[in-house]
Design a protein around this motif. Structure first.
Motif, PDB file in Angstrom:
ATOM      1  N   ILE A 163      63.692  23.655  13.270  1.00 52.44           N
ATOM      2  CA  ILE A 163      64.287  24.654  14.160  1.00 52.44           C
ATOM      3  C   ILE A 163      63.160  25.447  14.808  1.00 52.44           C
ATOM      4  O   ILE A 163      62.272  25.940  14.128  1.00 52.44           O
ATOM      5  CB  ILE A 163      65.230  25.593  13.383  1.00 52.44           C
ATOM      6  CG1 ILE A 163      66.340  24.786  12.702  1.00 52.44           C
ATOM      7  CG2 ILE A 163      65.832  26.637  14.318  1.00 52.44           C
ATOM      8  CD1 ILE A 163      67.184  25.596  11.738  1.00 52.44           C
ATOM      9  N   GLU A 164      63.194  25.559  16.135  1.00 53.16           N
ATOM     10  CA  GLU A 164      62.091  26.203  16.838  1.00 53.16           C
ATOM     11  C   GLU A 164      62.511  27.506  17.505  1.00 53.16           C
ATOM     12  O   GLU A 164      63.680  27.721  17.814  1.00 53.16           O
ATOM     13  CB  GLU A 164      61.494  25.268  17.879  1.00 53.16           C
ATOM     14  CG  GLU A 164      62.454  24.844  18.987  1.00 53.16           C
ATOM     15  CD  GLU A 164      61.790  23.957  20.028  1.00 53.16           C
ATOM     16  OE1 GLU A 164      60.869  24.455  20.714  1.00 53.16           O
ATOM     17  OE2 GLU A 164      62.181  22.778  20.143  1.00 53.16           O
ATOM     18  N   GLU A 165      61.529  28.376  17.700  1.00 51.41           N
ATOM     19  CA  GLU A 165      61.744  29.640  18.406  1.00 51.41           C
ATOM     20  C   GLU A 165      61.576  29.425  19.901  1.00 51.41           C
ATOM     21  O   GLU A 165      60.666  28.718  20.334  1.00 51.41           O
ATOM     22  CB  GLU A 165      60.740  30.692  17.934  1.00 51.41           C
ATOM     23  CG  GLU A 165      60.819  32.001  18.696  1.00 51.41           C
ATOM     24  CD  GLU A 165      59.733  32.983  18.306  1.00 51.41           C
ATOM     25  OE1 GLU A 165      59.709  34.082  18.891  1.00 51.41           O
ATOM     26  OE2 GLU A 165      58.905  32.647  17.432  1.00 51.41           O
ATOM     27  N   VAL A 166      62.460  30.036  20.704  1.00 53.12           N
ATOM     28  CA  VAL A 166      62.348  29.970  22.157  1.00 53.12           C
ATOM     29  C   VAL A 166      62.344  31.385  22.724  1.00 53.12           C
ATOM     30  O   VAL A 166      62.944  32.298  22.163  1.00 53.12           O
ATOM     31  CB  VAL A 166      63.493  29.147  22.786  1.00 53.12           C
ATOM     32  CG1 VAL A 166      63.395  27.690  22.376  1.00 53.12           C
ATOM     33  CG2 VAL A 166      64.859  29.715  22.422  1.00 53.12           C
ATOM     34  N   GLU A 167      61.643  31.567  23.845  1.00 51.93           N
ATOM     35  CA  GLU A 167      61.578  32.869  24.509  1.00 51.93           C
ATOM     36  C   GLU A 167      62.724  33.048  25.493  1.00 51.93           C
ATOM     37  O   GLU A 167      63.196  34.157  25.710  1.00 51.93           O
ATOM     38  CB  GLU A 167      60.236  33.007  25.236  1.00 51.93           C
ATOM     39  CG  GLU A 167      59.036  33.135  24.309  1.00 51.93           C
ATOM     40  CD  GLU A 167      59.084  34.393  23.472  1.00 51.93           C
ATOM     41  OE1 GLU A 167      59.589  35.428  23.971  1.00 51.93           O
ATOM     42  OE2 GLU A 167      58.622  34.352  22.310  1.00 51.93           O
ATOM     43  N   ASP A 168      63.171  31.949  26.083  1.00 52.45           N
ATOM     44  CA  ASP A 168      64.234  31.996  27.089  1.00 52.45           C
ATOM     45  C   ASP A 168      65.587  31.834  26.400  1.00 52.45           C
ATOM     46  O   ASP A 168      65.877  30.796  25.800  1.00 52.45           O
ATOM     47  CB  ASP A 168      64.029  30.879  28.112  1.00 52.45           C
ATOM     48  CG  ASP A 168      64.979  30.991  29.301  1.00 52.45           C
ATOM     49  OD1 ASP A 168      65.948  31.772  29.222  1.00 52.45           O
ATOM     50  OD2 ASP A 168      64.750  30.287  30.303  1.00 52.45           O
ATOM     51  N   VAL A 169      66.429  32.868  26.476  1.00 53.39           N
ATOM     52  CA  VAL A 169      67.714  32.838  25.787  1.00 53.39           C
ATOM     53  C   VAL A 169      68.622  31.732  26.313  1.00 53.39           C
ATOM     54  O   VAL A 169      69.525  31.262  25.597  1.00 53.39           O
ATOM     55  CB  VAL A 169      68.410  34.217  25.884  1.00 53.39           C
ATOM     56  CG1 VAL A 169      68.890  34.464  27.311  1.00 53.39           C
ATOM     57  CG2 VAL A 169      69.556  34.339  24.901  1.00 53.39           C
ATOM     58  N   SER A 170      68.392  31.274  27.544  1.00 60.22           N
ATOM     59  CA  SER A 170      69.225  30.210  28.112  1.00 60.22           C
ATOM     60  C   SER A 170      69.047  28.895  27.356  1.00 60.22           C
ATOM     61  O   SER A 170      69.892  28.002  27.438  1.00 60.22           O
ATOM     62  CB  SER A 170      68.903  30.007  29.595  1.00 60.22           C
ATOM     63  OG  SER A 170      67.580  29.525  29.772  1.00 60.22           O
ATOM     64  N   GLU A 171      67.954  28.763  26.603  1.00 62.72           N
ATOM     65  CA  GLU A 171      67.706  27.557  25.825  1.00 62.72           C
ATOM     66  C   GLU A 171      68.202  27.677  24.380  1.00 62.72           C
ATOM     67  O   GLU A 171      68.206  26.693  23.640  1.00 62.72           O
ATOM     68  CB  GLU A 171      66.203  27.254  25.791  1.00 62.72           C
ATOM     69  CG  GLU A 171      65.571  27.042  27.165  1.00 62.72           C
ATOM     70  CD  GLU A 171      64.074  26.826  27.066  1.00 62.72           C
ATOM     71  OE1 GLU A 171      63.566  26.673  25.930  1.00 62.72           O
ATOM     72  OE2 GLU A 171      63.403  26.812  28.111  1.00 62.72           O
ATOM     73  N   ALA A 172      68.610  28.864  23.977  1.00 58.13           N
ATOM     74  CA  ALA A 172      68.886  29.138  22.566  1.00 58.13           C
ATOM     75  C   ALA A 172      70.301  28.735  22.150  1.00 58.13           C
ATOM     76  O   ALA A 172      71.256  28.822  22.926  1.00 58.13           O
ATOM     77  CB  ALA A 172      68.676  30.619  22.275  1.00 58.13           C
TER      78      ALA A 172
END
Length: 270
Positions: free
Chosen positions: A36-45
């Protein structure tokens, strides 16, 4: 209890600046081992996780407005009305979320229209004087263009059911059950002793006229947006159809949280 299982690959984090990362060692190991990875862009979350208190959860809720993605709020603050998950139970809660063993707590935003701009607040809007040396402000309140009251006070708080346990409660406002479509109008240190909080239909539109002798009145939204208000500004508010979905375990009901946080039943003198 939801039966919907969720694929969890990407998470957007919202963190308090005072976060103690050492409390999350087990969690970080879990997401690393499960890819599971962290993303900065909420549109990808697939999910937003907030680490902090209820203030951090408010920031996460605003992120959820950009995409209809749920929020899992981890309580690493003090009160935690919204953030009920403890750091030590986070891994278990993630597994429950992936397996569909969770409850969705939907909380409505307050939709605020200031002149030609629209803002959203999960807790409250506050119309208030600028500082300690400023004069009291005068606020006229209308509901669907019908005059409600005129307040001469330090300010007026308009709170959602979620915000009824925040600033409004400290100012003497009522606690409102989260599922009700209602808002509370609470005067802040009013000059008149007869000024009292009132609960109204959240589906109706509130409008405000603000007068300040020293031109020092402000509109504050959730403590994060502050706008200086002029006398001819247009300010409207109503409970929005937009909601944030907060993932909870279902182990604690609303009243048990109130009893715990407000110390209901505790002896005053021991």
């Amino acid at each position: 209890m939801s039966e919907h299982k969720n694929i969890l690959k990407k998470i957007r984090y919202v963190k308090s600046e005072y976060l103690d990362e050492s409390l999350l060692k087990e969690y970080y190991e879990y997401i690393k081992n499960n890819g599971i990875e962290e993303v900065e862009d909420v549109s990808e979350a697939d999910l937003i996780i907030s680490f902090g208190g209820d203030g951090t959860t408010l920031v996460a809720a605003k992120e959820a407005l950009k995409k209809n993605v749920p929020v899992m709020a981890v309580n690493m603050g003090s009160l935690g009305y919204l953030a009920e998950i403890s750091p030590e139970n986070l891994v278990e809660m993630l597994k429950r979320y992936q397996n569909g063993q969770y409850v969705v707590d939907e909380r409505a935003f307050l939709e605020v229209k200031y002149n030609k701009k629209t803002y959203y607040a999960l807790n409250e809007l506050v119309l208030l004087k600028g500082g300690m040396m400023s004069h009291l402000i005068q606020v006229e309140v209308y509901e669907n263009n019908t005059f409600v009251n005129e307040y001469r006070a330090d300010g007026v708080i308009v709170a959602t059911p979620t915000g009824s346990t925040a600033y409004s409660l400290s100012a003497g406002g009522s606690i409102v059950y989260p599922g009700l479509k209602a808002v509370t109008i609470t005067p802040l240190s009013p000059q008149g002793l007869t000024a009292r909080p009132i609960i109204i239909d959240g589906g109706n539109t509130l409008s405000f006229k603000v007068f300040s002798r020293d031109n020092d009145a402000h509109l504050n939204l959730d403590g994060s947006i502050c706008i200086k208000v002029k006398q001819d500004d247009t300010i409207n508010a109503r409970l929005s159809n937009k909601k944030v979905k907060i993932i909870k375990s279902g182990k604690n009901d609303y009243y048990s949280i109130l009893r715990q946080k407000l110390k209901w039943g505790d002896a005053i003198i021991k």
